[in-house]
Structures are given as structure tokens and as C-alpha cells.
Enzyme design. Sequence first.
Site, mmCIF file in Angstrom:
data_model
loop_
_atom_site.group_PDB
_atom_site.id
_atom_site.type_symbol
_atom_site.label_atom_id
_atom_site.label_comp_id
_atom_site.label_asym_id
_atom_site.label_seq_id
_atom_site.Cartn_x
_atom_site.Cartn_y
_atom_site.Cartn_z
ATOM 1 N N LYS A 70 -13.220 -9.419 8.289
ATOM 2 C CA LYS A 70 -12.480 -8.297 7.688
ATOM 3 C C LYS A 70 -13.250 -6.991 7.916
ATOM 4 O O LYS A 70 -14.294 -6.765 7.329
ATOM 5 C CB LYS A 70 -12.308 -8.553 6.185
ATOM 6 C CG LYS A 70 -11.537 -7.481 5.461
ATOM 7 C CD LYS A 70 -10.062 -7.552 5.763
ATOM 8 C CE LYS A 70 -9.290 -6.470 5.043
ATOM 9 N NZ LYS A 70 -7.891 -6.409 5.453
ATOM 10 N N LYS B 47 -4.894 -9.547 -0.682
ATOM 11 C CA LYS B 47 -4.179 -9.271 -1.942
ATOM 12 C C LYS B 47 -2.925 -10.139 -2.089
ATOM 13 O O LYS B 47 -2.549 -10.496 -3.205
ATOM 14 C CB LYS B 47 -3.825 -7.788 -2.060
ATOM 15 C CG LYS B 47 -2.739 -7.325 -1.117
ATOM 16 C CD LYS B 47 -2.364 -5.872 -1.341
ATOM 17 C CE LYS B 47 -1.403 -5.373 -0.289
ATOM 18 N NZ LYS B 47 -0.145 -6.086 -0.191
ATOM 19 N N LYS C 178 2.178 -12.152 4.171
ATOM 20 C CA LYS C 178 3.200 -12.085 3.107
ATOM 21 C C LYS C 178 4.071 -13.348 3.135
ATOM 22 O O LYS C 178 4.354 -13.954 2.099
ATOM 23 C CB LYS C 178 4.053 -10.825 3.272
ATOM 24 C CG LYS C 178 3.275 -9.548 2.976
ATOM 25 C CD LYS C 178 4.067 -8.306 3.315
ATOM 26 C CE LYS C 178 3.319 -7.051 2.881
ATOM 27 N NZ LYS C 178 1.923 -6.970 3.289
ATOM 28 N N GLY D 201 0.807 -1.231 0.000
ATOM 29 C CA GLY D 201 0.000 0.000 0.000
ATOM 30 C C GLY D 201 0.831 1.267 0.000
ATOM 31 O O GLY D 201 0.435 2.295 -0.572
ATOM 32 N N ASN D 202 2.017 1.205 0.633
ATOM 33 C CA ASN D 202 2.856 2.410 0.721
ATOM 34 C C ASN D 202 3.419 2.826 -0.634
ATOM 35 O O ASN D 202 3.947 3.908 -0.796
ATOM 36 C CB ASN D 202 4.000 2.210 1.731
ATOM 37 C CG ASN D 202 4.877 1.012 1.397
ATOM 38 O OD1 ASN D 202 4.522 0.185 0.570
ATOM 39 N ND2 ASN D 202 6.023 0.921 2.042
#
Length: 315
Positions: free
Chosen positions: A129, A214, A276, A12-13
Site C-alpha cells: 500500500k 476501508k 467493493k 472518498g468523494n
Amino acid sequence: MANRKIVVALGGNAILSSDPSAKAQQEALVETAKHLVKLIKNGDDLIITHGNGPQVGNLLLQHLAADSEKNPAFPLDSLVAMTEGSIGFWLQNALQNALLDEGIEKDVASVVTQVVVDKNDPAFVNLSKPIGPFYSEEEAKVEAEKSGATFKEDAGRGWRKVVASPKPVDIKEIETIRTLLNAGQVVVAAGGGGIPVIKEDNGHLAGVEAVIDKDFASQRLAELVEADLFIVLTGVDYVFVNYNKPDQAKLEHVNVAQLEEYIKQDQFAPGSMLPKVEAAIAFVNGRPEGKAVITSLENLGALIESESGTIIEKG
């Protein structure tokens, strides 16, 4: 080693800093594109995925603020599609300009991507979520009665709507993505985890109120296109164990068994580094000849030069 097939999952960054305006996000992606072009210059074929958490949250707020009988708010699957479109446009525009500056002739295409999830996934029962604004308990009760949505208390900050976060099973547009990739185009796909769809009894696909992680959607995509390298970008150059402790250590080359041991030790924070690492493990388990890398956007040059970053292999 050039001509590799690479899936890069942007953090996102890479898109959003503290300024949520379209202009600021486009400017952030101009910088992001300069790093990504290093891989293309190296001769690699690239598929780029991206997050959309803050963007879809902001869009949801805008829709709720204007919600009325004449102008009803859109459901979550449509909002994901809208952010796939807007971020896809910003990203392909930034990449096209970066390629032009480097004298590289390549087309960039964004694919609005439907990701198939199992309608019987337990995630549809255990909604987990949180999305959208915070409400007081009273407001949440009113909203729940009005919309039929489920609300849960979120870490002492208020009540939020919760939706399912099912696992990705298949990617509907995978043949389109493969065709574009084989034609030498740079592809942007599966933005925000993709638009969640379920297969109905008659075979039709229907959008559902859910958010797909994602990193897992990117991993599934990397497996389906038989990528050589799956790069998960985050805010740090390496994954660390004993993070922020005196005996902190960076992981350089690591295998699945070692990572699974670290997961048992609770070394990785849920909701940030853990998914991740789990996505990287799932990729190399599904494609043992491939490698996964977790590193930062700024470290991509060093990754090309010297395999800098946390490199994950099967055995």
C-alpha cells in the site's frame, strides 16, 4: 421496510473534492448528510463508515514538513486516529444539523475504532500500500536508510513508501458500537478502515504501521453488528460489466455466483470497484439473510423508494 440495521460505507468523494481545506470538506459533508438522513427518516438504524486516504496522506505530508527532533512526525496509526477524529467530528456535526432541520431527535456519536489484524498476516511481508509523497530513487534510498521504511517505484511517477494492508479480523469497540446502535443513536465508526492494531503475546493491543482497506473493515463491522443491509457508496449508481464499452450493462439484482464469474472475467478494476464487489460478496457470504448494495450517495433516495442500485444477495 423500516427499522433495518444498515452499515453505510462512504466513498472518498463524499468528503473530499479538489479542495483539501477543512472548510471545503465540511461543506461536502453537509451535502452528504442530507442524503444519509433519508435513511434515518425511513426509520432505519445507521452506522456510517468513511475513507480517509487523501486526508491521512495530507496529514502525513504536514507532519513530514514539520518533522524535527523537538517536533517529531507521528506514526501512521496515530495519523489514522487523528483523521478518524477530525472526519468523525465533521460528519457528526453535519448529521446533527441535518437531523435538526428534519425535526428528528437523535444523537450522533463517533467512535475512534481499533481494528485488530493478524500479526502473521502475509501482508506484513508483502508490503503493497503506497502512502505519502513521491521521491526520486536517490531520495527514497536516503529516507529508507534514515527510517527503515520500504520504498517502491509507483507506476513511473516516482518512489513511495509502502506499508502493509492486512485484512481486518476483529473490531475492539464492537460492544460499544452495538450499545450505541441499540440505544437508537447514529454511529460513525471504523473511519479509514480503523486504526490497525495487533494482539501481542501478553494480550495487549499495539498499533502498527499499516492501512486496512476501508471496504473490508466496513464489511467486517456490518457482519459483527448483524446488519440487514450493507451499502457501499461509490461514484456511480450501478456496477457495470463491459464498462465504457458499446455493450456496457448495468447490474441490478445479482447473486454471489454471478459476481464471482464476472471477477474471473476481470470485469472490475482492482483498487476501485473490485474491493467493493469483494467486500459485498464477503458480507452476504457471512450473513446470507442480509443484502449488500453498491450505489451512489445521490441514489440513496431511489434505493429507499424502488431498490435502485446494484443489489447483491447470496443465492
